[in-house]
Design an enzyme around this catalytic site. Sequence first.
Site, PDB file in Angstrom:
ATOM      1  N   ASP A 154       0.814  -1.224   0.000  1.00 22.31           N
ATOM      2  CA  ASP A 154       0.000   0.000   0.000  1.00 22.31           C
ATOM      3  C   ASP A 154       0.844   1.269   0.000  1.00 22.31           C
ATOM      4  OD1 ASP A 154      -2.551   1.332   0.120  1.00 22.31           O
ATOM      5  OD2 ASP A 154      -2.191   1.754   2.231  1.00 22.31           O
ATOM      6  N   SER A 188      -7.359   5.455   0.340  1.00 25.90           N
ATOM      7  CA  SER A 188      -7.710   4.195  -0.317  1.00 25.90           C
ATOM      8  C   SER A 188      -9.171   3.850  -0.041  1.00 25.90           C
ATOM      9  CB  SER A 188      -6.822   3.061   0.194  1.00 25.90           C
ATOM     10  OG  SER A 188      -5.458   3.383   0.068  1.00 25.90           O
ATOM     11  N   GLN A 248      -5.917  -1.492  -6.518  1.00 25.70           N
ATOM     12  CA  GLN A 248      -6.510  -0.590  -5.527  1.00 25.70           C
ATOM     13  C   GLN A 248      -7.219   0.560  -6.221  1.00 25.70           C
ATOM     14  OE1 GLN A 248      -4.384   2.555  -2.758  1.00 25.70           O
ATOM     15  NE2 GLN A 248      -4.273   0.567  -1.740  1.00 25.70           N
TER      16      GLN A 248
END
Length: 323
Positions: free
Chosen positions: A237, A258, A308
């Site tokens: 991430d 996110s 994502q």
Amino acid sequence: MAAPGDAGGAGAGPGPGPGRPPPPGDLRSVLITSVLNLERLELDLFRGRHHWVPATQRLFGGQIVGQALVAAARAVSRDEQVHSLHCYFVRAGDPKVPVLYEVERTRTGKSFSVRSVKAIQHGKPIFICQASFQLSQGSPVQHQFTMPAVPPPEELLTQEELIQKFLQNPNLAERYRKHLNKIQAEDVPIDIKPVNPPDVFCSEPQEPKQLFWVRARGYIGETDMKVHCCVAAYISDYAFLGTALLPHRQYRIKFMVSLDHSMWFHAPFRADHWMLYECESPWAGGCRGLVQGRLWRRDGVLAVTCAQEGVIRVEQTPNQSKL
């Protein structure tokens, strides 16, 4: 991570392995000893604490994904390995309090098992995740993309070295100097070596692609593969969503978080060894950006695929020189 079902946390089980002690003077990775070392409260209830909090004062998404995967992995047998996970971030995480992880044993089959995890703060879910585990199975159906040709990590500067290089410029504007000093002061437990680092003084649009070598800082060693998958979940991430902003560098970020995160694990790897993180953004629009990533082992094996989507809100940057 302890063997699933053990009383210890994520840091209880990983070790150097038979005949493979950590190098002299090397330290165990803080990702194992602290970040992913969950406290078991009940059979399927765990508590996680924080190591590094971004400047936004929101919890780092990779930490929540990694800790949730630790909790899920503690509810399956040692022989089952994670092959995918799918997550949604539903509320901002509060860095002032721990996170509770509640695991539901959704299904246990002969080949595949599914575990659902809910991360809770202040009595409300901040994150939900489903992880699927599989017993090892061979198959003649195999293929993968080809790893990009890039310089090895030994030939590249770390992110810290690049920042130091920029800071040595006596003409650097003070507000950018403060920004770089803030980044440099962050205690991120990841080693990063950008392959083609963007010019921080340039606001020209760039292709929405970036490549960097990554690894966990410190020593993890050979252990249950689920441990390395949890560490990779944390790493995946970091700087991921920013790929979608490379064609839009004339704007200043107002808000970026996110929305979801998915991962697929393909082959064994060591998260404390250098892996190439290939990131690209095929689309952005509607205040959202989509990014896709691939983690490659140094020998060219595709280890992990990630995807994502996140919220991206921007404003026009004042037209002034950074020097």
